[in-house]
Design a protein around this motif. Structure first.
Motif, short mmCIF file in Angstrom:
data_model
loop_
_atom_site.label_atom_id
_atom_site.label_comp_id
_atom_site.label_asym_id
_atom_site.label_seq_id
_atom_site.Cartn_x
_atom_site.Cartn_y
_atom_site.Cartn_z
N LYS A 1 0.82 -1.21 0.00
CA LYS A 1 0.00 0.00 0.00
C LYS A 1 0.86 1.26 0.00
CE LYS A 1 -4.33 1.48 1.99
NZ LYS A 1 -5.30 1.35 3.03
N THR A 2 2.10 1.15 0.42
CA THR A 2 2.99 2.32 0.43
C THR A 2 4.28 2.01 -0.32
OG1 THR A 2 4.25 1.80 2.43
CG2 THR A 2 2.14 2.95 2.74
N GLY A 3 4.80 3.04 -0.97
CA GLY A 3 6.07 2.89 -1.67
C GLY A 3 7.22 2.60 -0.74
N ILE A 4 7.14 3.14 0.46
CA ILE A 4 8.21 2.92 1.44
C ILE A 4 8.32 1.44 1.79
CG2 ILE A 4 8.92 3.41 3.82
CD1 ILE A 4 7.63 6.23 3.38
N ASP A 5 7.18 0.80 2.06
CA ASP A 5 7.20 -0.64 2.35
C ASP A 5 7.70 -1.44 1.14
OD1 ASP A 5 6.23 -0.25 4.91
OD2 ASP A 5 4.14 -0.59 4.34
N ALA A 6 7.28 -1.02 -0.05
CA ALA A 6 7.68 -1.73 -1.26
C ALA A 6 9.18 -1.64 -1.51
CB ALA A 6 6.90 -1.19 -2.45
N VAL A 7 9.78 -0.51 -1.18
CA VAL A 7 11.23 -0.36 -1.37
C VAL A 7 11.98 -1.41 -0.55
CG1 VAL A 7 13.21 1.15 -0.90
CG2 VAL A 7 11.19 2.06 -2.05
N PHE A 8 11.51 -1.69 0.66
CA PHE A 8 12.17 -2.72 1.48
C PHE A 8 12.11 -4.08 0.78
CE2 PHE A 8 11.21 0.35 4.95
CZ PHE A 8 12.52 0.57 5.34
N ALA A 9 10.98 -4.37 0.13
CA ALA A 9 10.85 -5.65 -0.57
C ALA A 9 11.83 -5.76 -1.72
CB ALA A 9 9.42 -5.82 -1.08
N LEU A 10 12.17 -4.64 -2.33
CA LEU A 10 13.13 -4.66 -3.44
C LEU A 10 14.50 -5.15 -3.00
CD1 LEU A 10 12.25 -1.27 -5.16
CD2 LEU A 10 11.56 -3.57 -5.86
N HIS A 11 14.79 -4.99 -1.71
CA HIS A 11 16.09 -5.40 -1.19
C HIS A 11 16.09 -6.84 -0.66
CE1 HIS A 11 17.61 -1.39 -1.77
NE2 HIS A 11 16.57 -0.91 -1.13
N THR A 12 14.88 -7.43 -0.53
CA THR A 12 14.81 -8.78 0.02
C THR A 12 14.25 -9.81 -0.95
OG1 THR A 12 12.62 -8.35 0.96
CG2 THR A 12 14.53 -7.91 2.38
N LYS B 1 13.53 -10.97 -5.26
CA LYS B 1 13.88 -10.76 -6.67
C LYS B 1 12.62 -10.27 -7.37
CE LYS B 1 16.12 -12.23 -10.70
NZ LYS B 1 15.91 -11.00 -11.41
N ILE B 2 12.64 -9.01 -7.77
CA ILE B 2 11.48 -8.39 -8.42
C ILE B 2 11.86 -8.07 -9.86
CG2 ILE B 2 9.87 -6.45 -8.37
CD1 ILE B 2 9.62 -8.26 -5.90
N ASP B 3 11.14 -8.68 -10.80
CA ASP B 3 11.40 -8.45 -12.22
C ASP B 3 10.45 -7.43 -12.83
OD1 ASP B 3 13.46 -10.36 -12.36
OD2 ASP B 3 12.01 -11.98 -12.62
N ILE B 4 9.24 -7.33 -12.26
CA ILE B 4 8.23 -6.43 -12.81
C ILE B 4 7.63 -5.62 -11.66
CG2 ILE B 4 6.02 -6.26 -14.03
CD1 ILE B 4 6.71 -9.02 -15.29
N ILE C 1 11.20 -4.31 -15.02
CA ILE C 1 10.31 -3.67 -15.98
C ILE C 1 9.27 -2.90 -15.18
CG2 ILE C 1 8.46 -4.17 -17.61
CD1 ILE C 1 10.25 -6.30 -18.79
N ILE C 2 8.99 -1.67 -15.62
CA ILE C 2 8.09 -0.80 -14.88
C ILE C 2 6.81 -0.55 -15.68
CG2 ILE C 2 7.83 1.44 -13.75
CD1 ILE C 2 10.17 -0.29 -12.65
N ILE C 3 5.68 -0.75 -15.02
CA ILE C 3 4.37 -0.42 -15.57
C ILE C 3 3.74 0.57 -14.59
CG2 ILE C 3 2.07 -1.28 -16.17
CD1 ILE C 3 3.43 -3.98 -16.85
N ALA C 4 3.29 1.70 -15.11
CA ALA C 4 2.69 2.74 -14.26
C ALA C 4 1.18 2.74 -14.44
CB ALA C 4 3.25 4.11 -14.63
N LEU C 5 0.50 3.10 -13.36
CA LEU C 5 -0.95 3.29 -13.37
C LEU C 5 -1.22 4.74 -13.00
CD1 LEU C 5 -1.94 0.12 -11.33
CD2 LEU C 5 -1.69 0.32 -13.80
N THR C 6 -2.19 5.35 -13.64
CA THR C 6 -2.46 6.75 -13.34
C THR C 6 -3.95 7.07 -13.48
OG1 THR C 6 -1.85 9.04 -13.87
CG2 THR C 6 -1.99 7.52 -15.72
N VAL C 7 -4.39 8.02 -12.70
CA VAL C 7 -5.75 8.55 -12.84
C VAL C 7 -5.72 9.85 -13.63
CG1 VAL C 7 -6.64 7.48 -10.75
CG2 VAL C 7 -5.68 9.77 -10.63
N HIS C 8 -4.55 10.40 -13.84
CA HIS C 8 -4.40 11.68 -14.52
C HIS C 8 -4.52 11.53 -16.03
CE1 HIS C 8 -3.35 13.56 -10.77
NE2 HIS C 8 -2.44 12.63 -10.56
N ARG C 9 -5.14 12.48 -16.66
CA ARG C 9 -5.27 12.46 -18.11
C ARG C 9 -4.06 13.08 -18.80
NH1 ARG C 9 -8.14 8.47 -17.93
NH2 ARG C 9 -10.22 8.70 -17.07
#
Length: 126
Positions: free
Chosen positions: A30-41, A43-46, A73-81
């Motif tokens: 739910k937060t980018g901060i928590d997700a950053v920790f997962a990147l270090h523990t 193997k994230i490909d997408i 590989i990065i996929i972004a989601l956005t509500v902005h037009r």
């Protein structure tokens, strides 16, 4: 695969849709901060990231993800037009795809299949 979105109902819908696809090892945050920790523990490909994020923008989060030798590989989601920044990221090759919310999970799934093929065909990926 890592998916970060500040809206719990989006995380729940993502989990429900992709539950049947056992080939994905899914990490939801739910937060980018928590997700950053997962990147270090893990193997994230997408990475699928909501843009913008409340505490860390999607691009700040992606910058943290690119510290390893094999960038995901990065996929972004956005509500902005206004997607000018995302279009530039596509042109520069830092972004694989982006989708407008609400998400069409079938379209996202097709993008994930393309992403997996891209990973397989990357030089030095074997």
């Amino acid at each position: 695969m890592l998916y970060v979105d500040s809206e719990q109902h989006n995380l729940n819908a993502f989990r429900a849709y992709f539950r049947e696809f056992k080939e994905y090892n899914i990490h939801l945050f739910k937060t980018g901060i928590d997700a950053v920790f997962a990147l270090h523990t893990e193997k994230i490909d997408i990475i699928i990231a909501d843009q913008p994020r409340p505490e860390v923008t999607g691009f700040e989060f992606v910058s943290a993800a690119r510290f390893n030798n094999s960038p995901p590989i990065i996929i972004a989601l956005t509500v902005h037009r206004d997607t000018q920044v995302l279009d530039m990221a596509l042109e520069q090759g830092t972004l694989f795809r982006y989708f407008q919310k609400p998400i069409d999970f079938q379209e996202l799934h097709f993008a994930l299949i393309d992403a997996k093929l891209t990973l397989i065909n990357r030089p030095n990926s074997h």
